[in-house]
Design an enzyme around this catalytic site. Structure first.
Site, short mmCIF file in Angstrom:
data_model
loop_
_atom_site.label_atom_id
_atom_site.label_comp_id
_atom_site.label_asym_id
_atom_site.label_seq_id
_atom_site.Cartn_x
_atom_site.Cartn_y
_atom_site.Cartn_z
N LYS A 149 -12.31 -5.28 11.46
CA LYS A 149 -13.12 -4.33 10.69
C LYS A 149 -14.50 -4.18 11.34
O LYS A 149 -15.04 -3.07 11.44
CB LYS A 149 -13.28 -4.81 9.24
N VAL A 205 0.83 -1.21 0.00
CA VAL A 205 0.00 0.00 0.00
C VAL A 205 0.87 1.26 0.00
O VAL A 205 0.63 2.20 -0.76
CB VAL A 205 -0.96 0.00 1.22
N LYS A 258 12.94 -0.10 9.70
CA LYS A 258 14.28 0.13 10.25
C LYS A 258 14.77 1.56 10.14
O LYS A 258 15.42 2.07 11.03
CB LYS A 258 15.28 -0.79 9.52
N VAL A 293 -11.81 -0.04 6.83
CA VAL A 293 -12.95 -0.91 6.51
C VAL A 293 -13.33 -0.69 5.05
O VAL A 293 -13.47 0.45 4.61
CB VAL A 293 -14.18 -0.55 7.39
N LYS A 322 -5.31 -1.13 11.05
CA LYS A 322 -6.47 -1.30 11.95
C LYS A 322 -6.08 -1.40 13.42
O LYS A 322 -6.94 -1.44 14.28
CB LYS A 322 -7.23 -2.57 11.54
N ALA A 375 9.65 6.01 5.54
CA ALA A 375 10.28 5.13 6.53
C ALA A 375 9.84 3.70 6.32
O ALA A 375 8.71 3.43 5.90
CB ALA A 375 9.88 5.57 7.94
#
Ligand code: ADP
Ligand code: ASP
Ligand code: MG
Length: 818
Positions: free
Chosen positions: A682, A475, A506, A609, A579, A503
């Site tokens: 969710k 994502v 690490k 969701v 989540k 980021a």
């Protein structure tokens, strides 16, 4: 005749002196020119530092040598450029004056003190070098010229190092001054003489004032201040991106802007030019063709609000106590003390209920002012008529200026709401009674940010989002790709979205100018050395005065989720598809919301969701509008929607899971999906959104995998073991097929209970056709009945999730309607 003033920035080296010569000769041919010069760039600072070093008994020789080299360097270059340059005379001038300077410095070092009259002589030396260089340049070109020494003409009073000219006497002294119109007059700026004929200076940056004095004394048709920017901008162009050049300013506006910190013009300059109605033009030596800014009586139609100024390093005094109550003359006593100490007060506020007076002085005057006040009010302090005098340090004054503000409503509200947006506290506020300015006192470290955000609100339709992306898996990487693709078109819509940090678990890659996402940021991140922490990002945003920082957490990490509260209290908005925060215990859940509210930050999680589907936002709007959730059911997992769709077609469970895994529809470990935990989270988020007070453990889950099923080992082991379940599901699905039913993994909320269960549905059921990664959510509420509110669409994959995160990121601009 025009008076032209060239500042240190226009006199940095030999080439600049020659440029100044060109400008001067051009004006001289057209209208006649007299010239006021500053010291060569940096020389006054060096002279001040030499005095300090000598006073402290330090070795000043290296700095003296550096200054000497600078001056000799300019002289040598000029001599190389102009064949008739009188190099010998200039070198003699430099040598003699540097020798005198050294004598002074020796004396200061011996006595450990630099008396002001000596300091005035030393500090003004740079201007004398400058005018001698310039005179030699003009002479080398056969241009008649004459140096005027202000000591003989300009009378000034006050402090040796911060004097004010007596215009009337100075003008009268110039009455008998006659010169031939072909001659270019050259006067050192910054310097004058007191009634005793001693040399004094007009305060740092005071050459602008000298030019105004000369213009008034010679009845010049105009005064031109030549500097290193195209004119006066609505904010310091070296600090604020997109600062706008002003075409015109009234004398009063220029006065307020410069008084409150616009260094481009010394505030004392306005007095003489306004008194004699001399138009003043601010021009750029490096870009003489630019029209510049005209300061005159003529108002500009450009905008009501003209600009923002910033005065840094201020200290604020607060005097309060019962002694102030109704005591006539208390304020005047306070200000008399300060004024007798020749300390200038930049801003005053008085509270009538608490009987207190507050005012700001420059930080350098703080100690002296405090000592004078404590001395003058010793009696009141010892009798507790006055509270101990309170001093707040490290403050700055930010001022909004404009003649047109007088009859406008709502400007102050806009000013303060902009500050609130950037979470800048107002320590004190003041509005000039002329209504030409509003000032606020803020912490020094937040001052630049305050100026930026006010500028953004008043002058630019450009809004900024300063993003930090944490987690660059599927994502995160997709989001960065989308941002990179959209940055330009967003800019065309006046939104500047920059990614300042990326980021992984690490390291963090940080770039002060923003990361160019077209570049190979993966390799740069691999080479980065810093690790992610709230403190690190807070420091970064402070250092770069970022106005609207947003942390975008694209990880699934609980550790990162636990930092959201710290991020919000540190001024970051938080946007996330993760989540973990919303499914932590209820008290953490509530705390997140309290902190978001208290710190005026946004916490946005639409994609937790239904991926990109607008679920949370719609549910929240219904609840705000007084609706209540009666029942909910839905297919909330894109990966399971895909897998169960495949089972409908007769595919084996293990094969369907394998394909989903290979196509990236499942979590990296498909057990996370098959355990039902992802759906449970969710569901919990939906339930809490609808007002239910519950924990993750309250959710009942019908497992897809039987309890005795071995879920241990690697993903590969698990995928192999999964084959053992194929027969069980095959049998169940065949049976269902014969009844024209399918199996769906459904999340539901009913009667205050949440369940994730395997449900057998026939073709009359709305979830029958939901497969291939589609999500469907049916919300039964008071407003939506008997038919539910249904949200349906593709709910799997990185692209839709990232797009949903992107939309949340844009929602962090509350004052911009997108
Ligand atoms: P000089 O050496 O010519 O006297 P200064 O450094 O004193 O020049 O003043 C010019 C500088 O003033 C600019 O480089 C700019 O950074 C600063 N400045 C501050 N506020 C403004 C403003 N509102 N408009 C233009 N310049 C400004
Ligand atoms: N040279 C002096 C200073 O640096 C005066 C001036 O440049 O205006 O303060
Ligand atoms: Mg200046």
């Amino acid at each position: 005749m025009k008076v032209l003033k060239f500042g240190g920035s226009s006199l940095a080296d030999a080439a600049r002196y020659l440029r100044v010569k060109d400008i001067t000769l051009n004006v001289h041919q057209a209208a006649g020119a007299s010239v006021v010069l500053s010291a060569p760039k940096g020389v006054t600072n060096m002279l001040a530092a030499l005095c300090e070093q000598a006073e402290a008994g330090e070795d000043y020789a290296p700095l003296l040598q550096e200054m000497s080299e600078k001056l000799v360097g300019i002289a040598n270059e000029l001599s190389g450029a102009l064949s008739d340059f009188d190099s010998e005379a200039i070198h003699t001038f430099i040598d003699t004056h540097l020798a005198q300077l050294e004598e002074h410095l020796q004396g200061i070092k011996m006595l450990h003190v630099c008396p002001d009259p000596i300091a005035a002589k030393i500090m003004s030396l740079g201007e004398y070098f400058s005018v001698n260089f310039f005179s030699a340049i003009l002479s080398a070109l056969g241009q008649k010229n004459a140096i005027i020494d202000p000591v003989d003409y300009v009378l000034a009073e006050g402090e040796y190092l911060d004097s004010i000219a007596d215009l009337e006497i100075s003008r009268s002294r110039f009455q008998d001054f006659s010169y031939d119109a072909n001659t270019v007059l050259i006067m050192p700026g910054f310097v004058a003489a007191n009634a005793a004929g001693e040399k004094v200076t007009l305060g740092r940056n005071g050459s602008d004032y000298s030019a105004a004095i000369l213009a008034a004394c010679l009845d010049a048709q105009a005064c031109e201040i030549w500097t290193d920017v195209d004119g006066v901008y609505n904010a310091d162009p070296n600090q604020v991106d997109g600062a706008v050049l002003l075409d015109k300013l009234t004398y009063q506006e220029a006065m307020e802007l410069s008084y409150f910190g616009a260094k481009v013009l010394h505030p004392k300059t306005i007095g003489p030019i306004a008194q004699f109605s001399i138009p003043c033009l601010i021009k750029n030596t490096l870009n003489p063709e630019a029209p510049g800014t005209l300061i005159s009586h003529e108002p500009s139609s450009q905008s009501k609000v003209k600009g923002i100024s910033l005065l840094e390093n201020m200290s604020m005094f607060n005097l309060s106590g019962p002694g102030m109550k109704g005591m006539v003359g208390m304020a005047s006593r306070v200000f008399e003390v300060i004024s007798n100490a020749n300390i200038s007060i930049s801003l005053i506020t008085q509270s009538s209920s608490e009987y207190s007076i507050s005012f700001c002085v420059h930080g350098k005057d703080e100690e002296r002012a405090l000592a004078m006040l404590e001395d003058a009010f010793a009696l009141e302090l010892s009798n507790n008529f006055l509270e101990p005098i309170e001093v707040k340090k490290n403050l700055a004054i930010v001022t909004l200026v404009g003649d047109g503000m007088r009859h406008s409503k709502g400007l102050a509200a806009k000013f303060f709401s902009a500050l609130a947006q950037a979470r800048v506290n107002n320590v004190a506020i003041a509005q000039g009674s002329s209504e030409r300015s509003i000032s606020t006192v803020v912490e020094n470290r937040k001052a630049k940010k305050a100026v930026k955000v006010i500028h953004e609100n008043f002058f630019s339709n450009l809004h900024t989002i300063d993003a930090f992306v944490v987690g660059c898996g599927t994502v995160g990487a997709e989001l960065l790709g989308q941002i990179s693709k959209q940055q330009q078109s967003l800019l065309e819509r006046h939104i500047r979205l920059r990614v300042y940090g990326i980021a992984n678990s690490k390291k963090i890659l940080l770039k002060s100018e923003g990361i160019d996402l077209q570049e190979d940021w993966e390799s740069m991140l691999a080479e980065a050395t810093e690790s992610l922490s709230v403190a690190k990002l807070r420091e970064f945003t402070q250092e770069h005065s970022l106005v609207n920082p947003v942390v975008i957490d694209c990880t699934t990490s609980e550790v990162i989720a636990n930092t959201y509260i710290d991020f919000m209290t540190s001024g970051f908005h938080v946007v996330t598809p993760n989540k973990k925060a919303n499914t932590n215990n209820m008290s953490f859940y509530n705390k997140l919301r309290e902190v978001a509210q208290a710190s005026n930050r946004q916490f946005l999680y639409e994609t937790t969701v239904g991926a990109g589907l607008p679920v949370i936002d719609n549910l929240q709007k219904l609840i705000y509008a007084g609706d209540e959730l009666i029942q909910f059911e839905g297919i909330l997992s894109g990966s399971l929607s895909f897998i169960f769709g495949k089972l409908d077609d007769g595919m084996a469970l293990s094969e369907a899971t394998q394909i989903a895994l290979e196509n990236g529809y499942t979590e990296p470990d498909p057990r996370d999906d098959l355990s039902g935990m992802d759906i449970a989270r969710k569901l919990l988020i939906m339930a809490r959104e609808a007002g239910l007070d519950m924990e993750l453990t309250d959710i009942e889950i019908d497992p897809i995998l039987p309890e005795e099923f071995d879920v241990s080992g690697s993903v590969e082991d698990f995928m192999n073991n999964l084959k053992a379940l194929d027969a069980v599901y095959d049998a169940r699905l065949s049976q269902l097929r014969s009844e024209s039913k399918v199996l769906r993994y459904v999340g539901s909320i009913k009667d205050g209970k949440c369940r994730v269960s395997l449900v057998e549905v026939d073709d009359s059921h709305p979830l029958y056709g939901i497969k291939d990664g589609e999500n469907a959510l049916a919300i039964h509420s008071h407003y939506y009945q008997p038919l539910p509110f249904v949200i349906r669409g593709y709910g799997a994959g990185a692209a839709v999730t990232a797009a949903g995160v992107f939309a949340d990121v844009l929602r962090t601009m509350p004052w911009k309607h997108v």
